[in-house]
Write an enzyme that holds these catalytic residues in place. Sequence first.
Site, short mmCIF file in Angstrom:
data_model
loop_
_atom_site.label_atom_id
_atom_site.label_comp_id
_atom_site.label_asym_id
_atom_site.label_seq_id
_atom_site.Cartn_x
_atom_site.Cartn_y
_atom_site.Cartn_z
N SER A 282 -58.59 29.48 80.99
CA SER A 282 -59.08 30.65 81.71
C SER A 282 -59.43 31.84 80.83
CB SER A 282 -58.01 31.09 82.72
OG SER A 282 -57.49 29.97 83.40
N ASP A 533 -49.02 22.56 69.54
CA ASP A 533 -48.86 21.26 68.88
C ASP A 533 -49.85 20.22 69.40
OD1 ASP A 533 -47.92 20.89 71.41
OD2 ASP A 533 -45.92 20.21 70.85
#
Length: 834
Positions: A282, A533
């Site tokens: 977003s 990650d």
Amino acid sequence: MPNKMTRTALSTAILAALPLFADAGEITIKRDTWGVPHVYAETTHDLFYGYGYAVAQDRLYQMEIAKRSTQGRMAEVLGTDYVEYDKKIRRNYDPTSIQRQIDALSTDDRAILDGYAAGMNAWIEQVLSKQDSLLAKQFHDNDFVPEAWTAFDVAMIFVGSMGNRFGDYNTEIENQQLLDALIKEHGETDGWAIFNQLNPLNDPSAPTTVPKGDWSGTFDKRHVELAQRPSISDKTEADIARLAIGQDGGVLNLALAEAQHYNAQQFRDFGLTGVAGYPQTSNMIVVGKDKAKGANSILLNGPQFGWYNPAYTYSIGLHGAGFDLVGNTPFAYPGILFGNNADIAWGSTWGAGDVVDIYRETLNPENPNEYLFEGRYRPMEVRTETIQVKGADPVELKVYKTVHGLLISRDDAQNLAYAKKRAWQGREIETLMAWTRQGQASNHADWLKQAARSAFNINFYYADQQGNIGYAFTGKYPERKPGHDNRLPASGEGDQEWLGIKPFERNPQVYNPSSGYIANWNNKPADDFIAPDMFWYSWSEADRVDTMRAIMDSKDRFTAEDVKQMMEDVSYADVNAGYFIPYLDQATRGLNTEDERRKAVQLLLDWAMTSHDKDRDGFYDEAATALFQAWLPEMLALTFKDDIPGNFFNWYASAGYPSPESPLRSSVNIQPGTKALLQALRGKDAGVEQSYDFLNGRSANELLLSSLDNALKKVKQKHGDDPANWKLPVVPMRFFTNNFLGMPQAGKDEEKQTHIAMNRGTENNLVVFNGQQVQTHEVVAPGQSGFIAPDGTPSPHYDDQLKLYEDFDYKQTWLAPEQVDANTQSVTRLNTGH
């Protein structure tokens, strides 16, 4: 006709599920000209009763599927094809933990969930008494009826679609596979160097949401020692794939699995590579008093969940019991994620903070249901789930758990298993209540208290009547031991346990930033913040937020219309072009002006780096769009294909552009390979040390010219020699009928689309404060209601916002009682007495 639950049976189920309330309460629901309900009630229970009742009227089938999707209960209504899906979902959450959290709620917080469920059930009871007229067509088509709701069901909609999606992204096992493959191909030193350049721990050149210098806190200055990690490089690719998903069919992350399936389809059917199609979420712009013109503050949110029919978000006004707000929220959560009251406005975007670690469990060779922890083998916890299956026998499933969390995959042959540890585990319901109570805040201090309670990795935003603006990177983040590389699975034997959870004060946050505005497109929150990650997402110097910041920095003041126009402009912008056209310019400057490569680059230099179809002929207007979208994949291939082995190259080969055959499912973002490419071209000036030369001794200009030659050849083969004919077909924006987990929430014939895809929010909401009043506008396409009657007649508000959305227009929303009354089209009065 569907199998019918009798009205008496449903009433009995409802009364058994819900507490009794002695006093009958009066509830009024006023619906405006767009079908948006405004609920008025005096108590918390009754206010949310009205909310649930209105949602059930508008979105009952969607909500029934959302409930079943998030709990792994699809097979019992849709049959055997959904058994494996249900298994995956049930392995991914702990129902006992969720129920325990619900039971611990205060009386008033519990009334939110109970009241909502009771309102849903009140409408369901009416529906089941008039199935021929009130039961949505999709129930008839699939031959089942809705069941009674409980507080657990209401909560799980939030947990399953927010926590188990946006708080759960993790690719540590895939990262380990990539690292092992790189080491096997290039050796230890170069393998690690390539891995660190593709997936860096920290890029100090990455743009930050908090302006540099505005935040004095330190989140994490660790420098992980790059010691050798346990390798699985001796496995075949088939072994690796099996390990990643688990022998028993488990998955690392369901949203990721959906994206991987989608990309596999791209590879097979459309020749696309890489990670185009992964959820990219977003954007947000908040303008404060020092930057706003004609207003004290302006907030414009564009949450990008993907595009669905019925709409992903639901609009609502809540008035009473300490609430007085309007806004919209995914799947009609009790908490309004995007909204405002008379004093403040709030919104959110996904924050890519790392709140999940994968632990590698060493299994007992004598008993694979025991794992080694702190020097001794311990039994795994196990629960047995029974999956009911329509038209078939029930299926039993065992779900395993270690001290670290739920088991996501196991390889008994190697005596290994992997468990998922979530920093937000056990805090899901508190997070929901924080988001819900946020709507009652009237100032920054109150708002910040609720932000501090949120355990999920979400960016929170604030604006108020006085022109103050604020930002907080929310979530509970683990304090990892030195040497724990968060990109890779950790040892589960007890030597890499978390030291605790960092206090909220260490989360990046700012109040009235020096820039005068806050811009975010899921970029890095602040300096000294370690990267996520995920191989498909990193923070880098190349970041699409630059398209927003360039406009916001171009002048001193912005009106609400200016902000709205900015959001429209970036929706059509090419997020990659601005970084690379200067390199192409430099590479071709020495060429003759008549050289076709120089003429091609001049075409790019003359391009506004946007793609439109203003004449609506079905093709993008700009020839440069076709040229650049052909060039970038060529450059990625020339740069990385000889360095990244096997199918791992696909992760870094995609430019991320959609096509008519493979339409936009979420927002367009700069892909990981593209980010690594910019760093490679930057060389010694890159934000991440380039100790491995991806150019392999070749000059950048050599590769740029070669890739340009290849791109020109492909463009001419497809479109001819004349650049006037270099036009790509327009990609439409499709509103798919599956939900975010891929489950069907509408009929196949209900798919909608706009003429052209826009890189913008699933919804947009614009809030403007002038010091005394608030004006709010929103667009939530296709429409407020997903209801289709049994005879096929849709609600008048089924898709009435689709044209607004396509034209980048908004509808006004109402907060003050006199505004609501002036725009009310219907009134419903309810009484909650039993």
